[in-house]
Structure formats: structure tokens, C-alpha cells
Design a protein around this motif. Structure first.
Motif, PDB file in Angstrom:
ATOM      1  N   SER A   4       0.863  -1.174   0.000  1.00  0.00           N
ATOM      2  CA  SER A   4       0.000   0.000   0.000  1.00  0.00           C
ATOM      3  C   SER A   4       0.902   1.227   0.000  1.00  0.00           C
ATOM      4  CB  SER A   4      -0.935   0.004   1.210  1.00  0.00           C
ATOM      5  OG  SER A   4      -0.196   0.084   2.409  1.00  0.00           O
ATOM      6  N   THR A   5       0.313   2.380  -0.228  1.00  0.00           N
ATOM      7  CA  THR A   5       1.059   3.633  -0.301  1.00  0.00           C
ATOM      8  C   THR A   5       0.666   4.513   0.874  1.00  0.00           C
ATOM      9  OG1 THR A   5       1.047   3.491  -2.700  1.00  0.00           O
ATOM     10  CG2 THR A   5       1.493   5.652  -1.755  1.00  0.00           C
ATOM     11  N   ILE A   6       1.635   5.207   1.445  1.00  0.00           N
ATOM     12  CA  ILE A   6       1.369   6.155   2.526  1.00  0.00           C
ATOM     13  C   ILE A   6       1.063   7.512   1.902  1.00  0.00           C
ATOM     14  CG2 ILE A   6       2.318   7.330   4.539  1.00  0.00           C
ATOM     15  CD1 ILE A   6       4.037   4.853   5.031  1.00  0.00           C
ATOM     16  N   THR A   7      -0.039   8.141   2.353  1.00  0.00           N
ATOM     17  CA  THR A   7      -0.433   9.439   1.826  1.00  0.00           C
ATOM     18  C   THR A   7       0.380  10.549   2.496  1.00  0.00           C
ATOM     19  OG1 THR A   7      -2.113   9.868   3.505  1.00  0.00           O
ATOM     20  CG2 THR A   7      -2.799   8.594   1.555  1.00  0.00           C
ATOM     21  N   ALA A   8       0.204  11.765   2.012  1.00  0.00           N
ATOM     22  CA  ALA A   8       0.887  12.920   2.595  1.00  0.00           C
ATOM     23  C   ALA A   8       0.484  13.120   4.059  1.00  0.00           C
ATOM     24  CB  ALA A   8       0.572  14.174   1.786  1.00  0.00           C
ATOM     25  N   LYS A   9      -0.682  12.637   4.431  1.00  0.00           N
ATOM     26  CA  LYS A   9      -1.150  12.740   5.823  1.00  0.00           C
ATOM     27  C   LYS A   9      -0.679  11.571   6.684  1.00  0.00           C
ATOM     28  CE  LYS A   9      -5.359  15.374   4.967  1.00  0.00           C
ATOM     29  NZ  LYS A   9      -6.816  15.394   5.184  1.00  0.00           N
ATOM     30  N   GLY A  10       0.121  10.668   6.121  1.00  0.00           N
ATOM     31  CA  GLY A  10       0.620   9.520   6.869  1.00  0.00           C
ATOM     32  C   GLY A  10      -0.374   8.380   6.967  1.00  0.00           C
ATOM     33  N   GLN A  11      -1.380   8.385   6.122  1.00  0.00           N
ATOM     34  CA  GLN A  11      -2.399   7.354   6.140  1.00  0.00           C
ATOM     35  C   GLN A  11      -2.142   6.323   5.048  1.00  0.00           C
ATOM     36  OE1 GLN A  11      -5.780   9.862   5.493  1.00  0.00           O
ATOM     37  NE2 GLN A  11      -6.090  10.224   7.675  1.00  0.00           N
ATOM     38  N   THR A  12      -2.671   5.137   5.269  1.00  0.00           N
ATOM     39  CA  THR A  12      -2.597   4.092   4.256  1.00  0.00           C
ATOM     40  C   THR A  12      -3.827   3.214   4.375  1.00  0.00           C
ATOM     41  OG1 THR A  12      -1.181   2.405   3.252  1.00  0.00           O
ATOM     42  CG2 THR A  12      -1.305   2.393   5.647  1.00  0.00           C
ATOM     43  N   THR A  13      -4.120   2.470   3.356  1.00  0.00           N
ATOM     44  CA  THR A  13      -5.198   1.484   3.388  1.00  0.00           C
ATOM     45  C   THR A  13      -4.567   0.126   3.617  1.00  0.00           C
ATOM     46  OG1 THR A  13      -6.534   2.785   1.860  1.00  0.00           O
ATOM     47  CG2 THR A  13      -7.073   0.446   2.059  1.00  0.00           C
ATOM     48  N   VAL A  14      -5.080  -0.592   4.607  1.00  0.00           N
ATOM     49  CA  VAL A  14      -4.584  -1.941   4.861  1.00  0.00           C
ATOM     50  C   VAL A  14      -5.236  -2.841   3.820  1.00  0.00           C
ATOM     51  CG1 VAL A  14      -4.437  -3.827   6.532  1.00  0.00           C
ATOM     52  CG2 VAL A  14      -4.351  -1.449   7.321  1.00  0.00           C
ATOM     53  N   PRO A  15      -4.427  -3.530   3.015  1.00  0.00           N
ATOM     54  CA  PRO A  15      -4.991  -4.377   1.957  1.00  0.00           C
ATOM     55  C   PRO A  15      -5.945  -5.439   2.507  1.00  0.00           C
ATOM     56  CG  PRO A  15      -2.636  -4.090   1.647  1.00  0.00           C
ATOM     57  CD  PRO A  15      -2.964  -3.532   2.998  1.00  0.00           C
ATOM     58  N   GLN A  16      -6.956  -5.772   1.711  1.00  0.00           N
ATOM     59  CA  GLN A  16      -7.976  -6.742   2.120  1.00  0.00           C
ATOM     60  C   GLN A  16      -7.361  -8.062   2.570  1.00  0.00           C
ATOM     61  OE1 GLN A  16     -11.464  -6.203   2.172  1.00  0.00           O
ATOM     62  NE2 GLN A  16     -11.385  -8.073   3.372  1.00  0.00           N
ATOM     63  N   GLN A  17      -6.356  -8.536   1.850  1.00  0.00           N
ATOM     64  CA  GLN A  17      -5.706  -9.810   2.198  1.00  0.00           C
ATOM     65  C   GLN A  17      -5.113  -9.750   3.605  1.00  0.00           C
ATOM     66  OE1 GLN A  17      -2.583 -10.814  -0.527  1.00  0.00           O
ATOM     67  NE2 GLN A  17      -2.068 -12.710   0.493  1.00  0.00           N
ATOM     68  N   VAL A  18      -4.528  -8.613   3.965  1.00  0.00           N
ATOM     69  CA  VAL A  18      -3.929  -8.447   5.294  1.00  0.00           C
ATOM     70  C   VAL A  18      -5.034  -8.335   6.345  1.00  0.00           C
ATOM     71  CG1 VAL A  18      -2.479  -6.959   6.718  1.00  0.00           C
ATOM     72  CG2 VAL A  18      -1.861  -7.398   4.335  1.00  0.00           C
ATOM     73  N   LEU A  35      11.034  -3.450  15.248  1.00  0.00           N
ATOM     74  CA  LEU A  35      12.134  -4.188  15.855  1.00  0.00           C
ATOM     75  C   LEU A  35      13.461  -3.521  15.510  1.00  0.00           C
ATOM     76  CD1 LEU A  35      10.861  -7.806  15.110  1.00  0.00           C
ATOM     77  CD2 LEU A  35      10.370  -6.343  17.078  1.00  0.00           C
ATOM     78  N   SER A  36      14.487  -3.872  16.250  1.00  0.00           N
ATOM     79  CA  SER A  36      15.793  -3.228  16.075  1.00  0.00           C
ATOM     80  C   SER A  36      16.384  -3.438  14.684  1.00  0.00           C
ATOM     81  CB  SER A  36      16.777  -3.720  17.144  1.00  0.00           C
ATOM     82  OG  SER A  36      16.938  -5.128  17.053  1.00  0.00           O
ATOM     83  N   ASP A  37      15.998  -4.507  14.006  1.00  0.00           N
ATOM     84  CA  ASP A  37      16.528  -4.758  12.660  1.00  0.00           C
ATOM     85  C   ASP A  37      15.702  -4.077  11.567  1.00  0.00           C
ATOM     86  OD1 ASP A  37      14.248  -6.313  12.587  1.00  0.00           O
ATOM     87  OD2 ASP A  37      15.265  -8.156  12.000  1.00  0.00           O
ATOM     88  N   GLY A  38      14.702  -3.266  11.964  1.00  0.00           N
ATOM     89  CA  GLY A  38      13.875  -2.564  10.995  1.00  0.00           C
ATOM     90  C   GLY A  38      12.609  -3.301  10.613  1.00  0.00           C
ATOM     91  N   THR A  39      12.445  -4.509  11.086  1.00  0.00           N
ATOM     92  CA  THR A  39      11.230  -5.273  10.816  1.00  0.00           C
ATOM     93  C   THR A  39      10.065  -4.633  11.552  1.00  0.00           C
ATOM     94  OG1 THR A  39      12.498  -7.321  10.632  1.00  0.00           O
ATOM     95  CG2 THR A  39      10.134  -7.554  11.037  1.00  0.00           C
ATOM     96  N   VAL A  40       8.921  -4.550  10.880  1.00  0.00           N
ATOM     97  CA  VAL A  40       7.716  -4.008  11.494  1.00  0.00           C
ATOM     98  C   VAL A  40       6.722  -5.141  11.680  1.00  0.00           C
ATOM     99  CG1 VAL A  40       5.802  -2.388  11.233  1.00  0.00           C
ATOM    100  CG2 VAL A  40       8.083  -1.759  10.423  1.00  0.00           C
ATOM    101  N   VAL A  41       6.207  -5.270  12.888  1.00  0.00           N
ATOM    102  CA  VAL A  41       5.204  -6.275  13.203  1.00  0.00           C
ATOM    103  C   VAL A  41       3.912  -5.537  13.528  1.00  0.00           C
ATOM    104  CG1 VAL A  41       4.553  -8.140  14.779  1.00  0.00           C
ATOM    105  CG2 VAL A  41       6.953  -7.849  14.118  1.00  0.00           C
ATOM    106  N   VAL A  42       2.839  -5.896  12.843  1.00  0.00           N
ATOM    107  CA  VAL A  42       1.536  -5.282  13.081  1.00  0.00           C
ATOM    108  C   VAL A  42       0.606  -6.356  13.616  1.00  0.00           C
ATOM    109  CG1 VAL A  42      -0.394  -4.017  12.068  1.00  0.00           C
ATOM    110  CG2 VAL A  42       1.914  -3.720  11.143  1.00  0.00           C
ATOM    111  N   ARG A  43      -0.059  -6.035  14.720  1.00  0.00           N
ATOM    112  CA  ARG A  43      -0.953  -6.995  15.359  1.00  0.00           C
ATOM    113  C   ARG A  43      -2.316  -6.336  15.536  1.00  0.00           C
ATOM    114  NH1 ARG A  43      -2.256  -7.567  20.619  1.00  0.00           N
ATOM    115  NH2 ARG A  43      -0.683  -6.085  21.290  1.00  0.00           N
ATOM    116  N   ALA A  44      -3.377  -7.057  15.229  1.00  0.00           N
ATOM    117  CA  ALA A  44      -4.723  -6.554  15.463  1.00  0.00           C
ATOM    118  C   ALA A  44      -5.056  -6.753  16.936  1.00  0.00           C
ATOM    119  CB  ALA A  44      -5.733  -7.295  14.594  1.00  0.00           C
ATOM    120  N   LYS A  45      -5.434  -5.673  17.592  1.00  0.00           N
ATOM    121  CA  LYS A  45      -5.770  -5.735  19.008  1.00  0.00           C
ATOM    122  C   LYS A  45      -7.248  -6.080  19.118  1.00  0.00           C
ATOM    123  CE  LYS A  45      -5.148  -3.071  23.196  1.00  0.00           C
ATOM    124  NZ  LYS A  45      -4.729  -1.768  23.740  1.00  0.00           N
TER     125      LYS A  45
END
Length: 72
Positions: A4-18, A35-45
Motif C-alpha cells: 500500500s502507499t502512505i499518503t501525505a497525511k501519513g495514512q494508508t489502506t490496509v490491503p484486504q488480504q492483510v 524491531l531493532s533490525d527494521g522489521t515491522v510487526v503489526v498486530r490486530a488488538k
């Protein structure tokens, strides 16, 4: 892999598959961990601590105690 693409406002659409994989629907909060290696983990709360109520069994032979008794 989806993207997905980040907008100028810092927003993005989470793809349907995700969203499907996370079980995310409108109103679900996402928790981001970088994470320290640059990996991003996203979790649904999707769970509350209250969802755990009653999930643990008291061992046989144990008795209930109050918070004050635990502080002794």
C-alpha cells in the motif's frame, strides 16, 4: 505479498488480504512494533484482558486469599 502507499497525511489502506489474515474489521485497533533490525510487526488488538476472565483454574487444595493477605 501485498503493498500500500502512505499518503501525505501519513495514512494508508490496509490491503484486504492483510485485513482478512488479521481478522481486522472497522474499529479494530492495530498495534505496531518496530524491531531493532527494521522489521515491522503489526498486530490486530482484538482481545481485551477481560476476555481472559475465568481461563485459569485454581489448583486443587488451594484456597482463595485477599489482596491484603497476599501483601503479608
Amino acid at each position: 505479498m501485498t503493498e500500500s502507499t502512505i499518503t501525505a497525511k501519513g495514512q494508508t489502506t490496509v490491503p484486504q488480504q492483510v485485513r482478512d489474515a488479521l481478522g481486522a474489521h472497522p474499529g479494530v485497533r492495530l498495534v505496531w512494533h518496530v524491531l531493532s533490525d527494521g522489521t515491522v510487526v503489526v498486530r490486530a488488538k482484538t482481545k481485551s484482558i477481560l476476555d481472559l476472565a475465568g481461563s485459569l483454574k485454581r489448583p486443587k487444595g488451594s484456597k482463595r486469599v485477599t489482596v491484603e493477605q497476599m501483601r503479608i
